[in-house]
Design an enzyme around this catalytic site. Structure first.
Site, PDB file in Angstrom:
ATOM      1  N   LYS A  59      -1.990   3.101   7.755  1.00 33.53           N
ATOM      2  CA  LYS A  59      -3.044   2.506   6.928  1.00 33.53           C
ATOM      3  C   LYS A  59      -4.213   1.975   7.760  1.00 33.53           C
ATOM      4  O   LYS A  59      -5.315   1.812   7.235  1.00 33.53           O
ATOM      5  CB  LYS A  59      -2.472   1.388   6.060  1.00 33.53           C
ATOM      6  N   TYR A 275      11.412   5.567  -5.523  1.00 35.83           N
ATOM      7  CA  TYR A 275      10.555   4.859  -4.568  1.00 35.83           C
ATOM      8  C   TYR A 275      11.182   3.528  -4.135  1.00 35.83           C
ATOM      9  O   TYR A 275      11.614   2.730  -4.969  1.00 35.83           O
ATOM     10  CB  TYR A 275       9.186   4.592  -5.201  1.00 35.83           C
ATOM     11  N   TYR A 301       9.396   4.530   3.501  1.00 33.92           N
ATOM     12  CA  TYR A 301       8.604   5.693   3.899  1.00 33.92           C
ATOM     13  C   TYR A 301       9.259   6.480   5.030  1.00 33.92           C
ATOM     14  O   TYR A 301       9.828   7.542   4.811  1.00 33.92           O
ATOM     15  CB  TYR A 301       7.184   5.261   4.288  1.00 33.92           C
TER      16      TYR A 301
END
Length: 349
Positions: A59, A275, A301
């Site tokens: 990010k 998720y 992730y």
């Protein structure tokens, strides 16, 4: 067009966009010899967990372009929405603070976990330490609603005399953050050239900005490297549509041809039960990476991406290839999942 002129032309196109440089670049491309040997493949790691500020991660590259625009617009406050253990919101607060910006974080209920460790440790702890103002949003799969709630909050802040900038979530906004991974594709290809190139990059595919950026960068440079996305949020069919759309939008932003539709490759075998929810394959991947390479992966992730990579390797689908695992960071989330990592029940965690 020869390789060097292609890179120069792409760099010139990227330079058109406002940017706040914060990442520690280039990140290393290094071999994962012991884990690769255990899997029977030539495995390398692109260390984007080491991009620098606020525990780093992918990010940071994306935020250089969002915050570049925020600075250009004279913003004094940045707003962002994400899951309770979002790496993106933590990284946003970490980059906003040195710029003198306040940060408002909206935490979405994407994961059915109510234990104190999940809700107070990991990224949430860091959000609070950074002095971010936390808000909650009751849904987890309502991107349009979450973005609308941010817009309403921005309007209230504006009425108070603040100058807010929103880092958007939904696919209805320009894929500005993906610009960082167009550059990352070029960086990785340059590093891989002395090794004879890379056959495949394996990357997590969620918001699709990292995945789309790599696809556009590889295509713009005329490289044959395959980009394989491992689904971390939605099934492969739905994710393929999102990646294709975002890659097309990004290519249009840069004025380069869109990647071919058949270049979008996705695998969702390690996604279930959903998720941010652990499964046995992800636990194994996290353990193998730690005990073979001293490498920490997160449950949301990178652990799932490595689980997907391991499954591909064991199925013989990576045989004879030089493979790059893109480590996108996210280590703080490990501390929020400590109890789950050694749980015996692989059900809904």
């Amino acid at each position: 067009m020869p390789e060097e002129p292609r890179r120069a032309a792409l760099a010139e196109r990227l330079a058109q966009f406002p940017r706040h440089r914060a990442a520690h670049l280039p990140t290393a491309l290094e071999p994962a010899r012991r884990l690769g040997a255990a899997l029977g493949i030539d495995l390398w790691m692109k260390r984007d967990d080491c991009t620098g500020p606020g525990f780093g991660g992918n990010k940071i590259r994306q935020l250089e372009f969002y915050l570049g625009r925020a600075v250009a617009e004279g913003a004094d406050t940045v707003l962002i929405t994400g899951a309770v253990q979002s790496n993106f919101v933590r990284a946003t607060a970490a980059l906003a603070r040195p710029l003198g910006m306040d940060c408002h974080i909206q935490l979405e209920e994407r994961v059915p976990k109510a234990d104190p460790l999940y809700r107070g440790s990991g990224n949430v702890l860091l959000d609070r330490l950074l002095g971010a103002t936390l808000h909650s949003y009751p849904e987890g799969e309502d991107e349009a609603g979450a973005d609308a709630a941010l817009k309403a909050l921005a309007a209230r802040l504006r009425a108070e005399g603040r100058r807010p900038y929103i880092v958007p979530l939904g696919a209805g906004h320009p894929p500005t953050g993906a610009l960082g991974y167009v550059e990352a594709a070029a960086e990785t290809l340059v590093q891989a050239a002395p090794l004879g190139g890379m056959d495949r990059i394996v990357v997590g595919s969620g918001s699709a900005l990292t995945h789309a950026g790599l696809l556009v960068g590889v295509a713009a440079l005329g490289a044959a490297t395959r980009v394989s996305g491992i689904c971390v949020r939605r099934p492969a069919l739905a994710q393929a549509k999102r990646v294709t759309r975002r890659a097309g939008e990004l290519a249009a932003m840069l004025g380069v041809p869109a990647p071919a539709p058949d270049s979008v490759h996705l695998d969702d075998a390690s996604l279930a039960p959903g998720y941010g929810r652990l499964n046995a394959a992800t636990r194994e991947a996290i353990t193998l990476a730690a005990q073979h390479e001293g490498l920490f992966l997160d449950p949301v992730y990178t652990g799932k991406v490595m689980a997907g990579l391991i499954a591909l390797a064991r199925a013989g689908r990576l045989a004879g290839e030089r493979v790059v695992f893109l480590h996108t960071g996210g280590e703080p989330a490990l501390f929020a999942y400590g109890d789950d990592l050694f749980a015996e029940d692989d059900g809904a965690q």
